[in-house]
Motif scaffolding. Sequence first.
Motif, PDB file in Angstrom:
ATOM      1  N   ALA A  27       1.976   5.501   3.399  1.00 23.73           N
ATOM      2  CA  ALA A  27       3.220   4.365   3.807  1.00 23.73           C
ATOM      3  C   ALA A  27       4.034   5.561   4.249  1.00 23.73           C
ATOM      4  O   ALA A  27       4.356   6.631   3.688  1.00 23.73           O
ATOM      5  CB  ALA A  27       3.637   3.664   2.648  1.00 23.73           C
ATOM      6  N   GLY A  28       5.009   5.059   5.259  1.00 18.72           N
ATOM      7  CA  GLY A  28       6.165   5.864   5.634  1.00 18.72           C
ATOM      8  C   GLY A  28       6.929   6.192   4.719  1.00 18.72           C
ATOM      9  O   GLY A  28       7.713   7.415   4.811  1.00 18.72           O
ATOM     10  N   SER A  29       7.379   5.668   3.679  1.00 17.35           N
ATOM     11  CA  SER A  29       8.239   5.625   2.842  1.00 17.35           C
ATOM     12  C   SER A  29       7.913   6.693   1.790  1.00 17.35           C
ATOM     13  O   SER A  29       8.689   7.274   1.011  1.00 17.35           O
ATOM     14  CB  SER A  29       8.438   4.374   1.903  1.00 17.35           C
ATOM     15  OG  SER A  29       7.450   3.899   1.398  1.00 17.35           O
ATOM     16  N   LEU A  49      10.415  12.203  -6.585  1.00 19.69           N
ATOM     17  CA  LEU A  49      10.411  10.668  -6.847  1.00 19.69           C
ATOM     18  C   LEU A  49      12.011  10.218  -6.793  1.00 19.69           C
ATOM     19  O   LEU A  49      12.931  10.688  -7.094  1.00 19.69           O
ATOM     20  CB  LEU A  49       9.961  10.413  -8.275  1.00 19.69           C
ATOM     21  CG  LEU A  49       8.414  10.383  -8.204  1.00 19.69           C
ATOM     22  CD1 LEU A  49       7.981  10.670  -9.676  1.00 19.69           C
ATOM     23  CD2 LEU A  49       7.784   9.085  -7.550  1.00 19.69           C
ATOM     24  N   LYS A  50      11.763   8.824  -6.099  1.00 16.60           N
ATOM     25  CA  LYS A  50      13.268   8.238  -5.923  1.00 16.60           C
ATOM     26  C   LYS A  50      13.323   6.893  -6.833  1.00 16.60           C
ATOM     27  O   LYS A  50      12.279   6.569  -7.426  1.00 16.60           O
ATOM     28  CB  LYS A  50      13.376   7.806  -4.529  1.00 16.60           C
ATOM     29  CG  LYS A  50      13.447   8.934  -3.417  1.00 16.60           C
ATOM     30  CD  LYS A  50      13.353   8.538  -2.163  1.00 16.60           C
ATOM     31  CE  LYS A  50      13.343   9.671  -1.355  1.00 16.60           C
ATOM     32  NZ  LYS A  50      13.279   9.157   0.128  1.00 16.60           N
ATOM     33  N   PRO A  51      14.524   6.533  -7.284  1.00 15.97           N
ATOM     34  CA  PRO A  51      14.583   5.083  -8.045  1.00 15.97           C
ATOM     35  C   PRO A  51      13.791   4.091  -7.322  1.00 15.97           C
ATOM     36  O   PRO A  51      13.369   3.148  -7.980  1.00 15.97           O
ATOM     37  CB  PRO A  51      16.108   4.910  -8.128  1.00 15.97           C
ATOM     38  CG  PRO A  51      16.849   6.226  -8.124  1.00 15.97           C
ATOM     39  CD  PRO A  51      15.711   7.051  -7.253  1.00 15.97           C
ATOM     40  N   GLU A  52      13.659   4.239  -5.999  1.00 17.64           N
ATOM     41  CA  GLU A  52      13.179   2.962  -5.209  1.00 17.64           C
ATOM     42  C   GLU A  52      11.449   3.163  -5.357  1.00 17.64           C
ATOM     43  O   GLU A  52      10.907   2.320  -4.987  1.00 17.64           O
ATOM     44  CB  GLU A  52      13.741   3.097  -3.800  1.00 17.64           C
ATOM     45  CG  GLU A  52      13.440   4.442  -3.170  1.00 17.64           C
ATOM     46  CD  GLU A  52      14.929   5.003  -3.076  1.00 17.64           C
ATOM     47  OE1 GLU A  52      15.465   5.012  -3.802  1.00 17.64           O
ATOM     48  OE2 GLU A  52      15.042   5.531  -1.833  1.00 17.64           O
ATOM     49  N   VAL A  72       0.917  -1.195  -0.062  1.00 18.26           N
ATOM     50  CA  VAL A  72       0.022  -0.083  -0.026  1.00 18.26           C
ATOM     51  C   VAL A  72       0.819   1.069  -0.070  1.00 18.26           C
ATOM     52  O   VAL A  72       1.888   1.357   0.696  1.00 18.26           O
ATOM     53  CB  VAL A  72      -0.865   0.009   1.305  1.00 18.26           C
ATOM     54  CG1 VAL A  72      -0.345  -0.045   2.459  1.00 18.26           C
ATOM     55  CG2 VAL A  72      -1.775   1.160   1.144  1.00 18.26           C
ATOM     56  N   VAL A  73       0.608   2.406  -0.729  1.00 15.29           N
ATOM     57  CA  VAL A  73       1.267   3.477  -0.858  1.00 15.29           C
ATOM     58  C   VAL A  73       0.378   4.631  -0.198  1.00 15.29           C
ATOM     59  O   VAL A  73       1.034   5.366   0.596  1.00 15.29           O
ATOM     60  CB  VAL A  73       1.370   3.963  -2.227  1.00 15.29           C
ATOM     61  CG1 VAL A  73       1.905   5.273  -2.511  1.00 15.29           C
ATOM     62  CG2 VAL A  73       2.022   2.973  -2.952  1.00 15.29           C
ATOM     63  N   ALA A  74      -0.978   4.877  -0.522  1.00 17.19           N
ATOM     64  CA  ALA A  74      -1.459   5.582   0.045  1.00 17.19           C
ATOM     65  C   ALA A  74      -3.305   5.440  -0.007  1.00 17.19           C
ATOM     66  O   ALA A  74      -3.473   4.639  -0.760  1.00 17.19           O
ATOM     67  CB  ALA A  74      -1.324   7.164  -0.480  1.00 17.19           C
ATOM     68  N   THR A  75      -4.027   5.796   1.148  1.00 17.21           N
ATOM     69  CA  THR A  75      -5.413   5.498   1.130  1.00 17.21           C
ATOM     70  C   THR A  75      -6.085   6.855   1.393  1.00 17.21           C
ATOM     71  O   THR A  75      -5.567   7.764   1.890  1.00 17.21           O
ATOM     72  CB  THR A  75      -5.650   4.389   2.219  1.00 17.21           C
ATOM     73  OG1 THR A  75      -5.212   5.205   3.569  1.00 17.21           O
ATOM     74  CG2 THR A  75      -4.800   2.981   2.123  1.00 17.21           C
ATOM     75  N   ILE A  76      -7.497   6.729   1.054  1.00 12.85           N
ATOM     76  CA  ILE A  76      -8.140   8.022   1.297  1.00 12.85           C
ATOM     77  C   ILE A  76      -9.619   7.368   1.624  1.00 12.85           C
ATOM     78  O   ILE A  76     -10.186   6.712   0.945  1.00 12.85           O
ATOM     79  CB  ILE A  76      -8.222   8.969   0.047  1.00 12.85           C
ATOM     80  CG1 ILE A  76      -8.931  10.423   0.286  1.00 12.85           C
ATOM     81  CG2 ILE A  76      -8.731   8.282  -1.232  1.00 12.85           C
ATOM     82  CD1 ILE A  76      -8.584  11.357  -0.549  1.00 12.85           C
ATOM     83  N   THR A  77     -10.047   8.097   2.527  1.00 11.44           N
ATOM     84  CA  THR A  77     -11.407   7.653   3.089  1.00 11.44           C
ATOM     85  C   THR A  77     -12.556   8.058   2.309  1.00 11.44           C
ATOM     86  O   THR A  77     -12.381   9.321   1.278  1.00 11.44           O
ATOM     87  CB  THR A  77     -11.712   8.113   4.436  1.00 11.44           C
ATOM     88  OG1 THR A  77     -11.686   9.553   4.755  1.00 11.44           O
ATOM     89  CG2 THR A  77     -10.685   7.528   5.496  1.00 11.44           C
TER      90      THR A  77
END
Length: 113
Positions: free
Chosen positions: A60-62, A85-88, A47-52
Motif C-alpha cells: 500500500a502506498g502508505s 512506525l507512525k501513530p497512524e 490491505v497493507v502488503a502482499t506477496i506472490t
Amino acid sequence: QVRLVESGGGLVQAGGSLRLSCAASGISFSINAMGWFRQAPGKQREVVATITSGGGPGYAGSVKGRFTISRDNAKKTVYLQMNSLKPEDTAVYYCNVLGGPHWGQGTQVTVSS
C-alpha cells in the motif's frame, strides 16, 4: 483445517520497528499468495502488503518504503518487517491467504507519539 496464527505485535514509540509473523497450517503454503491487512478502530480492514508465491511483493502506498513483506516456505510463515512506525499504523494486523476466507485472530500494533 486452515489455521493462521499472527504474532509479534506490541506497543512501540513512533519511529520504532516491529516484526510480525504469521504461521500457516492446513494449506499448500508455497503455492499461495499471502497478504497482510490491518484494521484500525472505526475503519475498514485494508490491505497493507502482499506477496506472490514466487516472492514478489506489493505494498500500500502508505507503507511503501517502510514495511517489507517476506516469506519462508519451509516454515510456512509470512513476515512483515515494519520500520519507521507512525501513530497512524496503529491497528490490528491480520494475515490472509489472498482470496481465501480464512483469517487469523490478529495481532495488535500500537504506536505511541
